[in-house]
Design a protein around this motif. Structure first.
Motif, PDB file in Angstrom:
ATOM      1  N   ILE A 163      48.652 135.854   7.015  1.00 38.16           N
ATOM      2  CA  ILE A 163      50.078 135.773   6.725  1.00 38.16           C
ATOM      3  C   ILE A 163      50.285 136.541   5.430  1.00 38.16           C
ATOM      4  N   PHE A 164      51.235 137.477   5.433  1.00 37.81           N
ATOM      5  CA  PHE A 164      51.510 138.303   4.256  1.00 37.81           C
ATOM      6  C   PHE A 164      52.895 137.981   3.715  1.00 37.81           C
ATOM      7  N   PHE A 165      53.006 137.906   2.406  1.00 35.27           N
ATOM      8  CA  PHE A 165      54.276 137.651   1.743  1.00 35.27           C
ATOM      9  C   PHE A 165      54.653 138.878   0.910  1.00 35.27           C
ATOM     10  N   PHE A 166      55.834 139.409   1.171  1.00 35.56           N
ATOM     11  CA  PHE A 166      56.364 140.554   0.440  1.00 35.56           C
ATOM     12  C   PHE A 166      57.656 140.149  -0.246  1.00 35.56           C
ATOM     13  N   THR A 167      58.093 140.932  -1.200  1.00 27.58           N
ATOM     14  CA  THR A 167      59.357 140.685  -1.869  1.00 27.58           C
ATOM     15  C   THR A 167      60.505 140.746  -0.864  1.00 27.58           C
ATOM     16  N   ARG A 168      61.572 140.022  -1.135  1.00 33.87           N
ATOM     17  CA  ARG A 168      62.735 140.012  -0.232  1.00 33.87           C
ATOM     18  C   ARG A 168      63.424 141.368  -0.152  1.00 33.87           C
ATOM     19  N   ILE A 169      63.198 142.230  -1.129  1.00 35.68           N
ATOM     20  CA  ILE A 169      63.863 143.531  -1.107  1.00 35.68           C
ATOM     21  C   ILE A 169      62.971 144.641  -0.538  1.00 35.68           C
ATOM     22  N   ALA A 170      61.884 144.257   0.105  1.00 31.60           N
ATOM     23  CA  ALA A 170      61.011 145.246   0.759  1.00 31.60           C
ATOM     24  C   ALA A 170      61.740 145.862   1.952  1.00 31.60           C
ATOM     25  N   ILE A 171      61.647 147.182   2.088  1.00 28.86           N
ATOM     26  CA  ILE A 171      62.292 147.895   3.194  1.00 28.86           C
ATOM     27  C   ILE A 171      61.268 148.854   3.798  1.00 28.86           C
ATOM     28  N   VAL A 172      60.767 148.527   4.940  1.00 27.74           N
ATOM     29  CA  VAL A 172      59.723 149.330   5.585  1.00 27.74           C
ATOM     30  C   VAL A 172      60.205 150.736   5.907  1.00 27.74           C
ATOM     31  N   PHE A 173      61.456 150.897   6.305  1.00 31.87           N
ATOM     32  CA  PHE A 173      61.953 152.184   6.771  1.00 31.87           C
ATOM     33  C   PHE A 173      62.606 153.031   5.672  1.00 31.87           C
ATOM     34  N   ALA A 174      62.529 152.592   4.428  1.00 32.95           N
ATOM     35  CA  ALA A 174      63.112 153.358   3.332  1.00 32.95           C
ATOM     36  C   ALA A 174      62.200 154.522   2.945  1.00 32.95           C
ATOM     37  N   ARG A 175      62.742 155.413   2.096  1.00 31.82           N
ATOM     38  CA  ARG A 175      61.904 156.476   1.549  1.00 31.82           C
ATOM     39  C   ARG A 175      60.741 155.850   0.797  1.00 31.82           C
ATOM     40  N   GLU A 176      59.649 156.556   0.703  1.00 31.16           N
ATOM     41  CA  GLU A 176      58.410 156.021   0.129  1.00 31.16           C
ATOM     42  C   GLU A 176      58.634 155.361  -1.235  1.00 31.16           C
ATOM     43  N   GLU A 177      59.401 155.986  -2.100  1.00 29.56           N
ATOM     44  CA  GLU A 177      59.607 155.448  -3.448  1.00 29.56           C
ATOM     45  C   GLU A 177      60.546 154.242  -3.463  1.00 29.56           C
ATOM     46  N   LYS A 178      61.225 153.953  -2.353  1.00 31.33           N
ATOM     47  CA  LYS A 178      62.177 152.841  -2.279  1.00 31.33           C
ATOM     48  C   LYS A 178      61.686 151.673  -1.422  1.00 31.33           C
ATOM     49  N   LYS A 179      60.499 151.758  -0.836  1.00 35.13           N
ATOM     50  CA  LYS A 179      60.023 150.731   0.099  1.00 35.13           C
ATOM     51  C   LYS A 179      59.770 149.382  -0.563  1.00 35.13           C
ATOM     52  N   ASN A 180      59.202 149.378  -1.743  1.00 31.66           N
ATOM     53  CA  ASN A 180      58.909 148.159  -2.494  1.00 31.66           C
ATOM     54  C   ASN A 180      58.061 147.184  -1.662  1.00 31.66           C
ATOM     55  N   LEU A 181      56.929 147.651  -1.158  1.00 35.21           N
ATOM     56  CA  LEU A 181      56.070 146.864  -0.281  1.00 35.21           C
ATOM     57  C   LEU A 181      54.908 146.194  -1.015  1.00 35.21           C
ATOM     58  N   LYS A 182      55.114 145.850  -2.265  1.00 32.16           N
ATOM     59  CA  LYS A 182      54.069 145.182  -3.026  1.00 32.16           C
ATOM     60  C   LYS A 182      53.768 143.822  -2.395  1.00 32.16           C
ATOM     61  N   LEU A 183      52.497 143.582  -2.112  1.00 34.35           N
ATOM     62  CA  LEU A 183      52.068 142.327  -1.518  1.00 34.35           C
ATOM     63  C   LEU A 183      52.085 141.236  -2.582  1.00 34.35           C
ATOM     64  N   LEU A 184      52.854 140.166  -2.332  1.00 36.86           N
ATOM     65  CA  LEU A 184      52.940 139.068  -3.290  1.00 36.86           C
ATOM     66  C   LEU A 184      51.853 138.027  -3.077  1.00 36.86           C
ATOM     67  N   LYS A 185      51.526 137.786  -1.813  1.00 34.72           N
ATOM     68  CA  LYS A 185      50.536 136.760  -1.491  1.00 34.72           C
ATOM     69  C   LYS A 185      50.032 137.000  -0.080  1.00 34.72           C
ATOM     70  N   ALA A 186      48.783 136.625   0.178  1.00 36.46           N
ATOM     71  CA  ALA A 186      48.227 136.707   1.526  1.00 36.46           C
ATOM     72  C   ALA A 186      47.430 135.441   1.809  1.00 36.46           C
ATOM     73  N   ILE A 187      47.586 134.923   3.006  1.00 29.53           N
ATOM     74  CA  ILE A 187      46.808 133.772   3.453  1.00 29.53           C
ATOM     75  C   ILE A 187      45.898 134.278   4.556  1.00 29.53           C
ATOM     76  N   LYS A 188      44.603 134.089   4.378  1.00 24.16           N
ATOM     77  CA  LYS A 188      43.621 134.609   5.335  1.00 24.16           C
ATOM     78  C   LYS A 188      43.072 133.481   6.201  1.00 24.16           C
ATOM     79  N   ASP A 189      42.402 133.885   7.268  1.00 28.23           N
ATOM     80  CA  ASP A 189      41.697 132.957   8.146  1.00 28.23           C
ATOM     81  C   ASP A 189      42.618 131.959   8.830  1.00 28.23           C
ATOM     82  N   THR A 190      43.741 132.415   9.322  1.00 23.74           N
ATOM     83  CA  THR A 190      44.590 131.556  10.138  1.00 23.74           C
ATOM     84  C   THR A 190      44.043 131.560  11.561  1.00 23.74           C
TER      85      THR A 190
END
Length: 70
Positions: A10-37
């Motif tokens: 399970i991956f947690f990203f910021t609420r303002i992350a935009i996958v389809f934005a220009r590279e400099e505007k995506k804001n895809l910094k990973l905030l938290k990850a839960i492994k082994d689900t």
């Protein structure tokens, strides 16, 4: 929140992350990850008051709760 049942994470990203934005505007910094689900999660729920995230494991039919606070 992104649930990846293939990689069992399970991956947690910021609420303002935009996958389809220009590279400099995506804001895809990973905030938290839960492994082994289990890889069979559904029914996502976020409880902001208690800072918890819960999902239902379809295999065991149990609700799993994770704390969102670091």
């Amino acid at each position: 929140i992104v649930v990846n049942n293939v990689k069992n994470r399970i991956f947690f990203f910021t609420r303002i992350a935009i996958v389809f934005a220009r590279e400099e505007k995506k804001n895809l910094k990973l905030l938290k990850a839960i492994k082994d689900t289990s890889g069979s999660l559904s029914d996502l729920n976020v409880d902001l008051k208690n800072q918890e995230f819960s999902v239902t494991d379809q295999i065991s039919k149990k609700i799993i709760t994770y704390k969102l606070i670091k």
